[in-house]
Design a protein around this motif. Structure first.
Motif, PDB file in Angstrom:
ATOM      1  N   MET A 295       4.538  10.413  -5.792  1.00  0.00           N
ATOM      2  CA  MET A 295       5.756  11.218  -5.675  1.00  0.00           C
ATOM      3  C   MET A 295       6.118  11.848  -7.012  1.00  0.00           C
ATOM      4  SD  MET A 295       7.142  11.335  -2.558  1.00  0.00           S
ATOM      5  CE  MET A 295       8.937  11.350  -2.542  1.00  0.00           C
ATOM      6  N   GLN A 296       5.937  11.094  -8.086  1.00  0.00           N
ATOM      7  CA  GLN A 296       6.309  11.584  -9.411  1.00  0.00           C
ATOM      8  C   GLN A 296       5.277  12.550  -9.990  1.00  0.00           C
ATOM      9  OE1 GLN A 296       6.750   7.981 -11.656  1.00  0.00           O
ATOM     10  NE2 GLN A 296       8.518   7.269 -10.464  1.00  0.00           N
TER      11      GLN A 296
ATOM     12  N   GLN B 233      12.071   7.034   4.043  1.00  0.00           N
ATOM     13  CA  GLN B 233      11.732   6.003   3.078  1.00  0.00           C
ATOM     14  C   GLN B 233      11.074   4.836   3.800  1.00  0.00           C
ATOM     15  OE1 GLN B 233      14.531   5.757   0.029  1.00  0.00           O
ATOM     16  NE2 GLN B 233      13.056   4.737  -1.296  1.00  0.00           N
TER      17      GLN B 233
ATOM     18  N   ASP C 192       7.334  15.313  -3.837  1.00  0.00           N
ATOM     19  CA  ASP C 192       8.753  14.949  -3.841  1.00  0.00           C
ATOM     20  C   ASP C 192       9.630  16.111  -3.369  1.00  0.00           C
ATOM     21  OD1 ASP C 192      10.917  13.181  -4.285  1.00  0.00           O
ATOM     22  OD2 ASP C 192      11.311  14.105  -6.219  1.00  0.00           O
TER      23      ASP C 192
ATOM     24  N   TRP D 125       7.349   6.460   0.522  1.00  0.00           N
ATOM     25  CA  TRP D 125       7.866   7.401   1.511  1.00  0.00           C
ATOM     26  C   TRP D 125       6.808   7.638   2.564  1.00  0.00           C
ATOM     27  CZ3 TRP D 125      12.787   9.505   1.588  1.00  0.00           C
ATOM     28  CH2 TRP D 125      13.573   9.251   0.461  1.00  0.00           C
TER      29      TRP D 125
END
Length: 218
Positions: A165-166, A114, A171, A119
């Motif tokens: 990431m989404q 993180q 992810d 990230w």
């Protein structure tokens, strides 16, 4: 051609073996399919594939032995999530960078940590690709256009913001995950152009002697 901006996450519905290679049946998720016709190109995890059948759920595409050997599509099974992007048109905003959908090699995740709300991922690529990856240059990972933060030998790192990431399969990356790597088109062709006439000779490549003749300090 593509931009490296993933338009939807899909999912493999079926993996069908056909004569030694593979046909993937892919659920297109939220990918807008009304403008897709038979024979159109769709990037699946950064690999340019041709839609050979269309249905209400998505599309199917054949994957050659070459693509199975050189990309992570060999690892896909029913249920695997995938990044999807339709080929660009002359009216498509070029928000990422020019991506061909021709994967250069498979890379490996070597670090995930993180970094604020984002990230930081580090990837190792085959040594032969290291020369094409530069700090603040562009690289395509599983069809996602990303900016290189830093380079250390054959390892480079990128920063992934929450939206990416989404919106993508990133992810799901863990240390040891394999990813498709496509280096920047400009870097790839610039090397070939610098070779000049030597490019036509077997084994012709960029050498110290060649760089010296063209004024580069070696």
């Amino acid at each position: 051609m593509f931009t490296g901006l993933v338009q939807a996450q899909g999912r493999v519905r079926q993996r069908e073996t056909r004569g030694g290679d593979v046909r993937l049946h892919i659920s297109a998720g939220e990918l807008e399919m009304t403008t897709v016709g038979l024979g159109d190109s769709i990037a699946v995890n950064g690999v340019c594939l041709t839609a050979v059948t269309l249905d209400d759920a998505g599309f199917a595409a054949d994957v050659s032995l070459e693509s199975l050997q050189r990309t992570t599509l060999k690892n896909l099974a029913a249920g695997s999530p995938v990044n999807l992007e339709k080929s660009l048109t002359l009216s498509t905003p070029l928000g990422g960078h020019l991506v061909s959908g021709h994967v250069d090699a498979i890379g490996e995740v070597v670090e995930r940590r993180q970094d604020g709300r984002s990230w930081r991922f580090a990837f190792r690529v085959p040594d032969r690709l290291a020369r094409y990856i530069a700090e603040k240059g562009s690289v395509c990972i599983d069809g996602v256009s990303l900016t290189v933060n830093g380079v250390d030998g054959a390892v480079f790192d990128v920063n992934i913001v929450p939206h990416t990431m989404q919106a993508t399969i990133i992810d799901g990356y863990r240390v040891g995950s394999e990813v498709n790597i496509e280096v920047d088109l400009v870097a790839r062709y610039l090397e070939r152009l610098v070779q000049g006439d030597a490019a036509a000779r077997p084994g012709g490549g960029v050498s110290r002697e060649l760089l010296g003749r063209h004024g580069f300090d070696t």
